[in-house]
Design a protein around this motif. Structure first.
Motif, PDB file in Angstrom:
ATOM      1  N   LEU A 141       0.833  -1.203   0.000  1.00 55.35           N
ATOM      2  CA  LEU A 141       0.000   0.000   0.000  1.00 55.35           C
ATOM      3  C   LEU A 141       0.869   1.254   0.000  1.00 55.35           C
ATOM      4  O   LEU A 141       0.524   2.249  -0.635  1.00 55.35           O
ATOM      5  N   ASN A 142       1.990   1.204   0.695  1.00 49.94           N
ATOM      6  CA  ASN A 142       2.911   2.333   0.698  1.00 49.94           C
ATOM      7  C   ASN A 142       3.426   2.593  -0.722  1.00 49.94           C
ATOM      8  O   ASN A 142       3.523   3.739  -1.154  1.00 49.94           O
ATOM      9  N   LEU A 154       1.907   2.096  -3.443  1.00 54.80           N
ATOM     10  CA  LEU A 154       0.837   2.606  -4.292  1.00 54.80           C
ATOM     11  C   LEU A 154       0.537   4.087  -4.047  1.00 54.80           C
ATOM     12  O   LEU A 154      -0.197   4.700  -4.810  1.00 54.80           O
ATOM     13  N   ARG A 155       1.115   4.641  -2.998  1.00 52.21           N
ATOM     14  CA  ARG A 155       0.942   6.070  -2.724  1.00 52.21           C
ATOM     15  C   ARG A 155       1.795   6.885  -3.695  1.00 52.21           C
ATOM     16  O   ARG A 155       2.810   6.408  -4.185  1.00 52.21           O
ATOM     17  N   GLN A 202       4.131  10.987  -0.776  1.00 50.93           N
ATOM     18  CA  GLN A 202       3.355  10.552   0.402  1.00 50.93           C
ATOM     19  C   GLN A 202       3.853   9.235   0.973  1.00 50.93           C
ATOM     20  O   GLN A 202       3.291   8.739   1.949  1.00 50.93           O
ATOM     21  N   ARG A 203       4.881   8.657   0.393  1.00 52.35           N
ATOM     22  CA  ARG A 203       5.356   7.362   0.870  1.00 52.35           C
ATOM     23  C   ARG A 203       6.127   7.497   2.181  1.00 52.35           C
ATOM     24  O   ARG A 203       6.900   8.423   2.362  1.00 52.35           O
ATOM     25  N   ASP A 250      -6.359   3.035   3.947  1.00 57.17           N
ATOM     26  CA  ASP A 250      -5.468   3.783   3.076  1.00 57.17           C
ATOM     27  C   ASP A 250      -6.251   4.120   1.813  1.00 57.17           C
ATOM     28  O   ASP A 250      -7.296   3.525   1.550  1.00 57.17           O
ATOM     29  N   GLN A 251      -5.767   5.053   1.034  1.00 53.19           N
ATOM     30  CA  GLN A 251      -6.419   5.465  -0.211  1.00 53.19           C
ATOM     31  C   GLN A 251      -5.400   5.446  -1.332  1.00 53.19           C
ATOM     32  O   GLN A 251      -4.244   5.785  -1.113  1.00 53.19           O
ATOM     33  N   PHE A 252      -5.840   5.046  -2.518  1.00 49.70           N
ATOM     34  CA  PHE A 252      -5.019   5.207  -3.709  1.00 49.70           C
ATOM     35  C   PHE A 252      -5.941   5.216  -4.919  1.00 49.70           C
ATOM     36  O   PHE A 252      -7.091   4.808  -4.832  1.00 49.70           O
ATOM     37  N   GLN A 253      -5.430   5.741  -6.030  1.00 46.32           N
ATOM     38  CA  GLN A 253      -6.218   5.806  -7.255  1.00 46.32           C
ATOM     39  C   GLN A 253      -5.457   5.147  -8.383  1.00 46.32           C
ATOM     40  O   GLN A 253      -4.227   5.222  -8.441  1.00 46.32           O
ATOM     41  N   SER A 254      -6.202   4.486  -9.249  1.00 45.41           N
ATOM     42  CA  SER A 254      -5.600   3.866 -10.425  1.00 45.41           C
ATOM     43  C   SER A 254      -6.690   3.550 -11.432  1.00 45.41           C
ATOM     44  O   SER A 254      -7.768   3.083 -11.050  1.00 45.41           O
ATOM     45  N   SER A 302     -11.097   5.032  -7.550  1.00 46.11           N
ATOM     46  CA  SER A 302     -10.596   5.535  -6.278  1.00 46.11           C
ATOM     47  C   SER A 302     -10.786   4.413  -5.256  1.00 46.11           C
ATOM     48  O   SER A 302     -11.910   4.031  -4.942  1.00 46.11           O
TER      49      SER A 302
END
Length: 178
Positions: free
Chosen positions: A24-25, A27-28, A32-33, A46-50, A54
């Motif tokens: 997850l880190n 993917l930031r 922000q890592r 956690d949040q990420f976009q791809s 979202s």
């Protein structure tokens, strides 16, 4: 729904030390890592976009005494990322048992929840290939969910983009078919 962003809740599951938090880190966005990732106690979001999706990701502890928490999240999951340490041959049996328990749970069984299996630590010299990990986990027997496996490294980020792109496509297709 038009060209808007698809919202999805994804569970990030796997045994302790499989690399869920590191993944997850990775993917930031780079700024922000965290420079150091620590094991998750209980769960964290956690949040990420791809790929137009979202993701709201729930990283749930894989420690044996904490795995009972997994089922609290099943009914809310739009997808599952199951992380396996491809270099830890001995614990693949335990990973398979936990995956089977999750898939058989009443809140998961029969639902077309996309399952992305990440064979993490694939850059280790003694890591099994994604094909071998798939066989060890018995993925070919999963008939009620779309699934995909890819080799990756949470530390270098290799392989993550392909897996997450597959997951985003699955979620966008599901939304457009509703």
């Amino acid at each position: 729904m038009g060209g808007g962003v698809t919202q999805a809740t994804v569970l990030v599951l796997g045994l302790d030390n499989s690399g869920k938090s590191s993944l997850l880190n990775a993917l930031r966005p780079p700024e922000q890592r965290a420079s150091l990732t620590v094991p998750t106690v209980a769960h964290k979001q956690d949040q990420f976009q791809s790929g137009g999706v979202s993701f709201s990701a729930w990283d749930v502890s894989g420690a044996s005494r904490m795995r009972a928490l997994w089922e609290r999240h099943y009914r809310y999951a739009n997808a599952v990322i199951f992380v396996v340490d491809a270099a830890d041959h001995l614990r693949l049996v335990v990973a398979r048992e936990e995956l089977e328990l999750m898939l058989a749970h009443p809140d998961m069984f029969g639902r077309r929840v996309p399952l992305l299996v990440l064979a993490n630590k694939s850059d280790a010299s003694h890591a099994l290939s994604a094909t071998h990990v798939a066989a060890a986990l018995g993925l070919e027997r999963i008939a009620d969910k779309p699934w995909h496996i890819c080799a990756c490294s949470a530390l270098t980020g290799s392989g993550l983009a392909d897996g997450i792109a597959w997951l985003a496509r699955q979620l966008r297709e599901q939304r457009s078919n509703k």
